[in-house]
Design an enzyme around this catalytic site. Structure first.
Site, PDB file in Angstrom:
ATOM      1  N   LYS A  49     -22.497  14.704 -92.485  1.00  0.00           N
ATOM      2  CA  LYS A  49     -21.494  15.596 -91.883  1.00  0.00           C
ATOM      3  C   LYS A  49     -21.539  16.927 -92.621  1.00  0.00           C
ATOM      4  O   LYS A  49     -21.150  17.016 -93.786  1.00  0.00           O
ATOM      5  CB  LYS A  49     -20.113  14.941 -92.021  1.00  0.00           C
ATOM      6  CG  LYS A  49     -18.938  15.769 -91.557  1.00  0.00           C
ATOM      7  CD  LYS A  49     -17.651  14.928 -91.578  1.00  0.00           C
ATOM      8  CE  LYS A  49     -16.416  15.736 -91.259  1.00  0.00           C
ATOM      9  NZ  LYS A  49     -15.215  14.891 -91.140  1.00  0.00           N
ATOM     10  N   ASP A 146      -4.794  11.504 -88.302  1.00  0.00           N
ATOM     11  CA  ASP A 146      -5.593  11.863 -87.126  1.00  0.00           C
ATOM     12  C   ASP A 146      -6.268  10.627 -86.536  1.00  0.00           C
ATOM     13  O   ASP A 146      -7.458  10.641 -86.218  1.00  0.00           O
ATOM     14  CB  ASP A 146      -6.628  12.929 -87.501  1.00  0.00           C
ATOM     15  CG  ASP A 146      -7.164  13.679 -86.286  1.00  0.00           C
ATOM     16  OD1 ASP A 146      -6.580  13.527 -85.191  1.00  0.00           O
ATOM     17  OD2 ASP A 146      -8.157  14.406 -86.431  1.00  0.00           O
TER      18      ASP A 146
HETATM   19  N1  LIG Z   1     -20.707   7.830 -89.889  1.00  0.00           N
HETATM   20  C1  LIG Z   1     -20.913   8.256 -88.654  1.00  0.00           C
HETATM   21  N2  LIG Z   1     -21.770   7.599 -87.840  1.00  0.00           N
HETATM   22  C2  LIG Z   1     -21.958   8.018 -86.573  1.00  0.00           C
HETATM   23  N3  LIG Z   1     -21.343   9.102 -86.018  1.00  0.00           N
HETATM   24  C3  LIG Z   1     -20.489   9.804 -86.771  1.00  0.00           C
HETATM   25  C4  LIG Z   1     -20.226   9.423 -88.131  1.00  0.00           C
HETATM   26  N4  LIG Z   1     -19.331  10.286 -88.641  1.00  0.00           N
HETATM   27  C5  LIG Z   1     -19.035  11.160 -87.656  1.00  0.00           C
HETATM   28  N5  LIG Z   1     -19.730  10.895 -86.527  1.00  0.00           N
HETATM   29  C6  LIG Z   1     -19.677  11.643 -85.252  1.00  0.00           C
HETATM   30  O1  LIG Z   1     -19.328  13.004 -85.510  1.00  0.00           O
HETATM   31  C7  LIG Z   1     -18.075  13.343 -84.883  1.00  0.00           C
HETATM   32  C8  LIG Z   1     -17.307  14.305 -85.760  1.00  0.00           C
HETATM   33  O2  LIG Z   1     -17.037  13.691 -87.027  1.00  0.00           O
HETATM   34  P1  LIG Z   1     -15.632  13.905 -87.752  1.00  0.00           P
HETATM   35  O3  LIG Z   1     -14.547  13.464 -86.845  1.00  0.00           O
HETATM   36  O4  LIG Z   1     -15.697  13.272 -89.087  1.00  0.00           O
HETATM   37  O5  LIG Z   1     -15.638  15.489 -87.887  1.00  0.00           O
HETATM   38  P2  LIG Z   1     -14.459  16.563 -87.945  1.00  0.00           P
HETATM   39  O6  LIG Z   1     -15.083  17.922 -87.963  1.00  0.00           O
HETATM   40  O7  LIG Z   1     -13.556  16.230 -89.086  1.00  0.00           O
HETATM   41  O8  LIG Z   1     -13.739  16.325 -86.597  1.00  0.00           O
HETATM   42  P3  LIG Z   1     -12.290  16.747 -86.060  1.00  0.00           P
HETATM   43  O9  LIG Z   1     -12.548  17.587 -84.857  1.00  0.00           O
HETATM   44  O10 LIG Z   1     -11.691  15.397 -85.700  1.00  0.00           O
HETATM   45  O11 LIG Z   1     -11.573  17.418 -87.156  1.00  0.00           O
HETATM   46  C9  LIG Z   1     -17.395  11.992 -84.638  1.00  0.00           C
HETATM   47  O12 LIG Z   1     -16.443  12.051 -83.589  1.00  0.00           O
HETATM   48  C10 LIG Z   1     -18.604  11.122 -84.304  1.00  0.00           C
HETATM   49  O13 LIG Z   1     -19.040  11.370 -82.976  1.00  0.00           O
HETATM   50 MG   LIG Z   2     -12.859  13.794 -85.996  1.00  0.00          MG
END
Ligand SMILES: Nc1ncnc2c1ncn2[C@@H]1O[C@H](COP(=O)(O)OP(=O)(O)OP(=O)(O)O)[C@@H](O)[C@H]1O
Ligand SMILES: [Mg+2]
Length: 355
Positions: A49, A146
């Site tokens: 990420k 969340d």
């Molecule tokens: N460990 C993982 N394995 C597979 N897909 C993942 C994983 N972590 C995240 N994803 C994918 O990436 C997307 C975004 O991840 P995450 O929700 O952690 O990011 P964010 O930027 O914090 O999102 P938000 O918009 O909820 O703040 C998830 O909805 C999923 O589709």
């Molecule tokens: Mg998310």
């Protein structure tokens, strides 16, 4: 140990950091409001990420603080139903590496699911996984804030779900939490409440906001559609504050008390995840052992106080009966249901310990 990165001293211990040369990044698999997530390799397949700056130009101190908060919280969470933290990188970009969840998000799974709604056993299994993760999180004094199907990830065999995205998770403080957080459709009424804003007081809420969000996810698992399907996201909070909830017309009867106890308007009346986990476990055990779950049901007279939560006049937007219902007041119902559902376990326990 503190690691410096352009005026911000990261307080992330060395053991949590990965050498970026050991992590290779492949295809994009997801996108959030603060990140892009890629499939990667760190000896084994992983998810990487990569944090996106909120302002396109640069990563701000705020972005770095948020990243650090997520790393520190997630790295402490070791639980079978929480996505496993592998490590973090602060150069060349801020990145969090976790186990790769091959099954994708629960949201995508629900959209593409052949059998809509899911069969009851599957819905209960997923709900139980989520309640286990949440019970653990709350026992560690952390509020997720969340909980929604885009932050719940499936194993490759689609048999289990794990909780992800600790981007806005916080340690619960004794004076209550403040600030708007979460995703509209799954956001508890007390989080989005404008009441507090109007009188210029901070909003206070606690870990029960996660119980509310859980109820909405559980409803979705049982109904196979997103809550409030016809309502634009932004219009959901005022409805919810006026006591509207997704319709229970197509929800299996025996699940209704749990939903009502979890999405109660009064956050104190909501169940704790320990209770939810126990209730779901007994329901699932009854279902898989082919016994009737009727024995766990209460009649309406037994269960309800008979009154409706009416601390409001007419809702700002009215929904069709098909898609919403007015929230019932639980109070006494909560105790009765728990007592009745736990009765077989108490009996068993007494039988074992008879002198
Ligand atoms: N460990 C993982 N394995 C597979 N897909 C993942 C994983 N972590 C995240 N994803 C994918 O990436 C997307 C975004 O991840 P995450 O929700 O952690 O990011 P964010 O930027 O914090 O999102 P938000 O918009 O909820 O703040 C998830 O909805 C999923 O589709
Ligand atoms: Mg998310």
């Amino acid at each position: 140990m503190a690691f410096s990165n352009k005026k911000f001293n990261f307080s992330i211990s060395r053991e949590l950091l990965l050498n970026p040369n050991d992590v290779s990044v492949g295809e994009m698999i997801g996108e959030g409001s603060h990140s892009i997530v890629y499939k990667g390799l760190n000896r084994v397949p992983v998810a990487v990420k990569i944090m996106q700056p909120s302002v396109k130009s640069a990563v701000s101190i705020m972005d770095k603080k948020k990243f650090q908060n997520e790393v520190l919280l997630l790295s402490k969470m070791r639980h079978a139903n929480i996505v496993k933290f592998v490590g973090a990188c602060i150069v060349p970009q801020l990145a969090i590496v976790t186990e790769l969840m091959e099954g994708g998000t629960l949201q995508r799974f629900m959209w593409s699911s052949q059998s809509k709604p899911l069969d009851l056993k599957k819905a209960l299994t997923f709900a139980l996984d989520i309640s286990r993760a949440m019970e653990f999180l709350h026992s560690e004094g952390i509020i997720h804030r969340d909980l929604n199907p885009a932050n719940l990830l499936l194993t490759g065999d689609h048999k289990h779900v794990k909780l992800a995205d600790f981007g806005i998770a916080r340690e619960e403080n004794r004076d209550g939490m403040t600030g708007e957080a979460g995703t509209c459709k799954w956001m508890a009424p007390e989080v989005s409440s404008r009441e507090a804003l109007r009188v210029e007081e901070p909003k206070h809420y606690d870990h029960k906001v996660d119980v509310y969000s859980f109820a909405l996810v559980f409803w979705e698992l049982l109904n196979g559609v997103e809550p409030f399907p016809d309502v634009p996201n932004i219009c959901v909070p005022p409805l919810v504050q006026h006591g509207e909830r997704p319709s229970l017309a197509n929800t299996p009867e025996e699940m209704i008390p749990i939903l009502e106890l979890c999405w109660a308007q009064d956050s104190d009346a909501r169940l704790e995840f320990k209770d939810i986990r126990q209730l779901l476990t007994s329901l699932l055990t009854n279902l898989t052992s082919d016994d009737s779950i009727d024995t766990l049901l209460l009649s309406d007279e037994e269960a309800y106080d008979g009154d409706i939560d009416e601390d409001s006049e007419t809702p700002p937007l009215s929904l069709s009966q098909e898609h919403c219902c007015k929230v019932n007041k639980p109070k006494e119902k909560k105790k009765k249901i728990l007592v009745k559902m736990m009765r077989p376990f108490v009996k068993m326990f007494r039988a074992c310990y008879k002198p």
